[in-house]
Design a protein around this motif. Structure first.
Motif, PDB file in Angstrom:
ATOM      1  N   CYS A  65       0.849  -1.193   0.000  1.00 44.78           N
ATOM      2  CA  CYS A  65       0.000   0.000   0.000  1.00 44.78           C
ATOM      3  C   CYS A  65       0.888   1.247   0.000  1.00 44.78           C
ATOM      4  CB  CYS A  65      -0.950   0.001   1.189  1.00 44.78           C
ATOM      5  SG  CYS A  65      -0.132  -0.070   2.789  1.00 44.78           S
ATOM      6  N   ASP A  69      -1.630   5.271   3.289  1.00 46.18           N
ATOM      7  CA  ASP A  69      -2.607   4.281   3.756  1.00 46.18           C
ATOM      8  C   ASP A  69      -2.407   3.994   5.239  1.00 46.18           C
ATOM      9  OD1 ASP A  69      -3.737   1.531   4.289  1.00 46.18           O
ATOM     10  OD2 ASP A  69      -4.231   1.670   2.150  1.00 46.18           O
ATOM     11  N   SER A  70      -3.491   3.790   5.971  1.00 47.21           N
ATOM     12  CA  SER A  70      -3.403   3.515   7.417  1.00 47.21           C
ATOM     13  C   SER A  70      -2.710   2.194   7.723  1.00 47.21           C
ATOM     14  CB  SER A  70      -4.793   3.538   8.047  1.00 47.21           C
ATOM     15  OG  SER A  70      -5.582   2.484   7.505  1.00 47.21           O
ATOM     16  N   GLN A  71      -2.627   1.300   6.757  1.00 52.59           N
ATOM     17  CA  GLN A  71      -1.986   0.000   6.944  1.00 52.59           C
ATOM     18  C   GLN A  71      -0.502  -0.013   6.552  1.00 52.59           C
ATOM     19  OE1 GLN A  71      -3.446  -3.067   8.160  1.00 52.59           O
ATOM     20  NE2 GLN A  71      -4.690  -1.413   8.985  1.00 52.59           N
ATOM     21  N   TYR A  72      -0.004   1.140   6.131  1.00 50.30           N
ATOM     22  CA  TYR A  72       1.369   1.209   5.632  1.00 50.30           C
ATOM     23  C   TYR A  72       2.391   0.690   6.644  1.00 50.30           C
ATOM     24  CZ  TYR A  72       5.720   3.034   3.742  1.00 50.30           C
ATOM     25  OH  TYR A  72       7.001   3.147   3.268  1.00 50.30           O
ATOM     26  N   TYR A  74       2.044  -1.323   9.123  1.00 53.46           N
ATOM     27  CA  TYR A  74       1.885  -2.767   9.300  1.00 53.46           C
ATOM     28  C   TYR A  74       2.640  -3.512   8.195  1.00 53.46           C
ATOM     29  CZ  TYR A  74      -0.071  -7.418   9.248  1.00 53.46           C
ATOM     30  OH  TYR A  74      -0.201  -8.783   9.226  1.00 53.46           O
ATOM     31  N   TYR A  75       2.372  -3.155   6.944  1.00 49.63           N
ATOM     32  CA  TYR A  75       3.020  -3.857   5.841  1.00 49.63           C
ATOM     33  C   TYR A  75       4.512  -3.567   5.774  1.00 49.63           C
ATOM     34  CZ  TYR A  75      -1.416  -5.524   4.115  1.00 49.63           C
ATOM     35  OH  TYR A  75      -2.611  -6.179   3.997  1.00 49.63           O
ATOM     36  N   GLU A 183       2.916   0.464  15.899  1.00 55.86           N
ATOM     37  CA  GLU A 183       2.148  -0.547  15.169  1.00 55.86           C
ATOM     38  C   GLU A 183       1.981  -1.843  15.951  1.00 55.86           C
ATOM     39  OE1 GLU A 183      -0.269  -2.001  12.494  1.00 55.86           O
ATOM     40  OE2 GLU A 183       0.594  -0.008  12.216  1.00 55.86           O
TER      41      GLU A 183
END
Length: 185
Positions: A65, A69-72, A74-75, A183
């Motif tokens: 992402c 992105d709010s998940q950045y 995490y990834y 995170e």
């Protein structure tokens, strides 16, 4: 028991050196193939049954992402989501792990139907995990990863094992540590 305690207290300098050397060779091979990773992890499998190491890397382009992105985060920091898993190249380390495991089993007896970890098994796993982290630390100190800041970690999938937080703390900048902790707690 005293012999086992003494053995557990011994430094694992040969393992630390082997980890550092295998990391050096792996990173140089990645560079030769044009892989410019931002993240480098050593994955020992389970936290209490360490048989071998896997090197895991990820590049900026591999993140699933965009930075907005709010998940950045995490990834970016979750090694389980990374793309490049290298199972080869750590034979020297793996051979030392096999030998250490044999030696531990010869000194530590336990009933076959006893599945609860005892203090010696936990201590032994900690010795191995700390040695792996130290090897990564040696490689970093020797500038194996170059001038650019890399995210470095000893990672255990589906776990909140303390070695992950300890390795992030010891191997990364305060800013990276803060992002990781935001995170993953």
């Amino acid at each position: 028991i005293p012999a086992l305690q003494n053995w557990l207290a011994q430094p694992r300098s040969e393992l630390v050196k082997a980890v550092a050397e295998c990391v050096r060779v792996h990173v140089n091979a990645a560079r030769t193939h044009g892989i410019d990773f931002y993240g480098y992890a050593l994955h020992p499998g389970g936290p209490y049954d360490i048989q071998s190491l896997v090197a895991v890397t990820n590049t900026e382009a591999d993140i699933k992402c965009s930075p907005s992105d709010s998940q950045y985060s995490y990834y970016r920091y979750c090694v389980d989501e990374w793309i490049h898993w290298e199972h080869d190249g750590f034979d020297a380390v793996n051979n030392l792990l096999v030998e250490a495991n044999k030696q531990f089993k010869s000194m530590h007896s336990k009933a076959d139907d006893d599945y609860i970890m005892d203090e010696f098994e936990i201590a032994y796993a900690s010795v191995l995990l700390n040695s792996i982290m130290q090897g990564l630390e040696v490689a970093k100190a020797e500038n194996v990863f170059g001038a650019n800041e890399r995210f470095l970690v000893v990672w255990i999938s589906d776990s909140d094992h303390k070695i992950m937080a300890e390795s992030v703390k010891h191997l990364n900048s305060a800013a990276v540590l803060k992002e990781f902790e935001r995170e993953f707690g």
